[in-house]
Design a protein around this motif. Structure first.
Motif, PDB file in Angstrom:
ATOM      1  N   GLU A  25       0.838  -1.203   0.000  1.00 44.30           N
ATOM      2  CA  GLU A  25       0.000   0.000   0.000  1.00 44.30           C
ATOM      3  C   GLU A  25       0.876   1.258   0.000  1.00 44.30           C
ATOM      4  O   GLU A  25       0.625   2.201  -0.747  1.00 44.30           O
ATOM      5  CB  GLU A  25      -0.917  -0.017   1.217  1.00 44.30           C
ATOM      6  CG  GLU A  25      -1.882   1.135   1.254  1.00 44.30           C
ATOM      7  CD  GLU A  25      -2.823   1.074   2.441  1.00 44.30           C
ATOM      8  OE1 GLU A  25      -3.768   1.867   2.450  1.00 44.30           O
ATOM      9  OE2 GLU A  25      -2.622   0.250   3.364  1.00 44.30           O
ATOM     10  N   TYR A  28       2.402   1.811  -3.481  1.00 47.68           N
ATOM     11  CA  TYR A  28       1.419   2.378  -4.411  1.00 47.68           C
ATOM     12  C   TYR A  28       1.198   3.864  -4.115  1.00 47.68           C
ATOM     13  O   TYR A  28       1.137   4.685  -5.027  1.00 47.68           O
ATOM     14  CB  TYR A  28       0.091   1.624  -4.329  1.00 47.68           C
ATOM     15  CG  TYR A  28       0.083   0.254  -4.978  1.00 47.68           C
ATOM     16  CD1 TYR A  28       1.086  -0.176  -5.836  1.00 47.68           C
ATOM     17  CD2 TYR A  28      -0.957  -0.630  -4.732  1.00 47.68           C
ATOM     18  CE1 TYR A  28       1.067  -1.423  -6.429  1.00 47.68           C
ATOM     19  CE2 TYR A  28      -1.002  -1.878  -5.319  1.00 47.68           C
ATOM     20  CZ  TYR A  28       0.019  -2.275  -6.164  1.00 47.68           C
ATOM     21  OH  TYR A  28      -0.018  -3.515  -6.759  1.00 47.68           O
ATOM     22  N   GLU A  29       1.081   4.209  -2.834  1.00 48.46           N
ATOM     23  CA  GLU A  29       0.912   5.609  -2.455  1.00 48.46           C
ATOM     24  C   GLU A  29       2.134   6.444  -2.862  1.00 48.46           C
ATOM     25  O   GLU A  29       2.000   7.595  -3.272  1.00 48.46           O
ATOM     26  CB  GLU A  29       0.683   5.727  -0.946  1.00 48.46           C
ATOM     27  CG  GLU A  29      -0.655   5.190  -0.496  1.00 48.46           C
ATOM     28  CD  GLU A  29      -0.771   5.044   1.020  1.00 48.46           C
ATOM     29  OE1 GLU A  29       0.266   5.069   1.726  1.00 48.46           O
ATOM     30  OE2 GLU A  29      -1.905   4.881   1.499  1.00 48.46           O
ATOM     31  N   LYS A 110      -3.967   4.335  -8.845  1.00 45.25           N
ATOM     32  CA  LYS A 110      -5.133   4.585  -7.995  1.00 45.25           C
ATOM     33  C   LYS A 110      -6.035   3.350  -7.986  1.00 45.25           C
ATOM     34  O   LYS A 110      -6.531   2.947  -6.934  1.00 45.25           O
ATOM     35  CB  LYS A 110      -5.911   5.801  -8.494  1.00 45.25           C
ATOM     36  CG  LYS A 110      -5.251   7.107  -8.176  1.00 45.25           C
ATOM     37  CD  LYS A 110      -6.023   8.275  -8.785  1.00 45.25           C
ATOM     38  CE  LYS A 110      -5.227   9.562  -8.642  1.00 45.25           C
ATOM     39  NZ  LYS A 110      -5.841  10.674  -9.394  1.00 45.25           N
ATOM     40  N   GLY A 111      -6.228   2.766  -9.167  1.00 43.46           N
ATOM     41  CA  GLY A 111      -7.036   1.548  -9.261  1.00 43.46           C
ATOM     42  C   GLY A 111      -6.396   0.385  -8.521  1.00 43.46           C
ATOM     43  O   GLY A 111      -7.084  -0.371  -7.822  1.00 43.46           O
ATOM     44  N   LEU A 113      -4.304   0.587  -6.003  1.00 44.16           N
ATOM     45  CA  LEU A 113      -4.377   0.871  -4.575  1.00 44.16           C
ATOM     46  C   LEU A 113      -5.767   0.568  -4.030  1.00 44.16           C
ATOM     47  O   LEU A 113      -5.909  -0.077  -2.987  1.00 44.16           O
ATOM     48  CB  LEU A 113      -3.999   2.331  -4.308  1.00 44.16           C
ATOM     49  CG  LEU A 113      -4.049   2.802  -2.849  1.00 44.16           C
ATOM     50  CD1 LEU A 113      -3.127   1.970  -1.965  1.00 44.16           C
ATOM     51  CD2 LEU A 113      -3.686   4.285  -2.779  1.00 44.16           C
ATOM     52  N   GLU A 114      -6.777   0.983  -4.744  1.00 46.27           N
ATOM     53  CA  GLU A 114      -8.149   0.719  -4.312  1.00 46.27           C
ATOM     54  C   GLU A 114      -8.423  -0.787  -4.258  1.00 46.27           C
ATOM     55  O   GLU A 114      -8.979  -1.291  -3.274  1.00 46.27           O
ATOM     56  CB  GLU A 114      -9.129   1.399  -5.267  1.00 46.27           C
ATOM     57  CG  GLU A 114     -10.572   1.240  -4.868  1.00 46.27           C
ATOM     58  CD  GLU A 114     -11.498   1.954  -5.847  1.00 46.27           C
ATOM     59  OE1 GLU A 114     -12.557   1.380  -6.158  1.00 46.27           O
ATOM     60  OE2 GLU A 114     -11.176   3.057  -6.289  1.00 46.27           O
ATOM     61  N   ALA A 115      -8.009  -1.497  -5.303  1.00 43.51           N
ATOM     62  CA  ALA A 115      -8.213  -2.953  -5.339  1.00 43.51           C
ATOM     63  C   ALA A 115      -7.439  -3.633  -4.220  1.00 43.51           C
ATOM     64  O   ALA A 115      -7.937  -4.574  -3.581  1.00 43.51           O
ATOM     65  CB  ALA A 115      -7.798  -3.507  -6.700  1.00 43.51           C
ATOM     66  N   TRP A 116      -6.215  -3.174  -3.973  1.00 40.55           N
ATOM     67  CA  TRP A 116      -5.386  -3.749  -2.912  1.00 40.55           C
ATOM     68  C   TRP A 116      -6.056  -3.565  -1.565  1.00 40.55           C
ATOM     69  O   TRP A 116      -6.122  -4.489  -0.758  1.00 40.55           O
ATOM     70  CB  TRP A 116      -4.001  -3.116  -2.920  1.00 40.55           C
ATOM     71  CG  TRP A 116      -3.079  -3.699  -1.904  1.00 40.55           C
ATOM     72  CD1 TRP A 116      -2.721  -3.164  -0.714  1.00 40.55           C
ATOM     73  CD2 TRP A 116      -2.443  -4.976  -1.966  1.00 40.55           C
ATOM     74  NE1 TRP A 116      -1.873  -4.009  -0.039  1.00 40.55           N
ATOM     75  CE2 TRP A 116      -1.689  -5.123  -0.799  1.00 40.55           C
ATOM     76  CE3 TRP A 116      -2.420  -5.992  -2.907  1.00 40.55           C
ATOM     77  CZ2 TRP A 116      -0.925  -6.265  -0.532  1.00 40.55           C
ATOM     78  CZ3 TRP A 116      -1.662  -7.116  -2.649  1.00 40.55           C
ATOM     79  CH2 TRP A 116      -0.928  -7.253  -1.472  1.00 40.55           C
ATOM     80  N   ARG A 117      -6.537  -2.350  -1.318  1.00 46.61           N
ATOM     81  CA  ARG A 117      -7.202  -2.075  -0.041  1.00 46.61           C
ATOM     82  C   ARG A 117      -8.449  -2.925   0.129  1.00 46.61           C
ATOM     83  O   ARG A 117      -8.717  -3.446   1.227  1.00 46.61           O
ATOM     84  CB  ARG A 117      -7.547  -0.600   0.070  1.00 46.61           C
ATOM     85  CG  ARG A 117      -6.334   0.265   0.330  1.00 46.61           C
ATOM     86  CD  ARG A 117      -6.686   1.724   0.363  1.00 46.61           C
ATOM     87  NE  ARG A 117      -5.539   2.536   0.757  1.00 46.61           N
ATOM     88  CZ  ARG A 117      -5.447   3.832   0.550  1.00 46.61           C
ATOM     89  NH1 ARG A 117      -6.436   4.478  -0.048  1.00 46.61           N
ATOM     90  NH2 ARG A 117      -4.373   4.480   0.934  1.00 46.61           N
ATOM     91  N   GLU A 118      -9.220  -3.077  -0.933  1.00 47.61           N
ATOM     92  CA  GLU A 118     -10.432  -3.907  -0.856  1.00 47.61           C
ATOM     93  C   GLU A 118     -10.097  -5.373  -0.599  1.00 47.61           C
ATOM     94  O   GLU A 118     -10.751  -6.034   0.187  1.00 47.61           O
ATOM     95  CB  GLU A 118     -11.245  -3.778  -2.151  1.00 47.61           C
ATOM     96  CG  GLU A 118     -11.954  -2.463  -2.294  1.00 47.61           C
ATOM     97  CD  GLU A 118     -12.671  -2.323  -3.621  1.00 47.61           C
ATOM     98  OE1 GLU A 118     -12.790  -3.320  -4.374  1.00 47.61           O
ATOM     99  OE2 GLU A 118     -13.106  -1.200  -3.922  1.00 47.61           O
ATOM    100  N   ALA A 123      -8.542  -0.702   4.000  1.00 47.83           N
ATOM    101  CA  ALA A 123      -9.144   0.634   3.776  1.00 47.83           C
ATOM    102  C   ALA A 123      -9.471   1.278   5.044  1.00 47.83           C
ATOM    103  O   ALA A 123      -9.128   2.022   5.736  1.00 47.83           O
ATOM    104  CB  ALA A 123     -10.425   0.508   2.964  1.00 47.83           C
TER     105      ALA A 123
END
Length: 123
Positions: A25, A28-29, A110-111, A113-118, A123
């Motif tokens: 994470e 990615y950030e 961004k995609g 990161l969002e998928a990773w968090r989910e 998240a």
């Protein structure tokens, strides 16, 4: 100068205690942060900083690439191709000063990161 050394020491210690999930994470950030700085540098006409920030993003993506677990099947092959493509885009953005290519890379991350968090419930 001392502030930078202290920050680097803190960052190294912080990374040492983070979980592998959190490290991905953070990487990615980091790409997103460095891309934003590269875009600003292009808009400001600062070539040196543009190259610096793009190289930082490329270094992170390269790290993600070399640490892929190839035993995970299709997803690792997909990510390998994606990461290589993103490196190519950033390299071209550096040469051309093309903000749109940086935006494309940022949108992908961004995609991711969002998928990773989910997928990791971070998240």
């Amino acid at each position: 100068m001392y502030g930078t050394a202290a920050h680097n020491t803190y960052a190294q210690n912080n990374v040492g205690i983070e979980s592998p999930t959190r490290l991905i994470e953070m990487l990615y950030e980091g790409v997103l942060r460095f891309n934003a700085q590269a875009k600003k540098s292009i808009k400001d006409g600062d070539i040196e900083k543009k190259v610096y920030w793009i190289n930082r993003s490329i270094a992170i993506i390269t790290e993600l690439l070399i640490t892929l677990d190839k035993t995970q099947g299709d997803i690792s092959l997909y990510l390998e191709g994606l990461y290589n493509y993103e490196i190519t885009l950033l390299t071209n953005a550096s040469v051309d000063g093309d903000v749109a290519k940086i935006d494309e890379v940022s949108n992908v991350f961004k995609g991711l990161l969002e998928a990773w968090r989910e997928s990791t419930n971070v998240a």
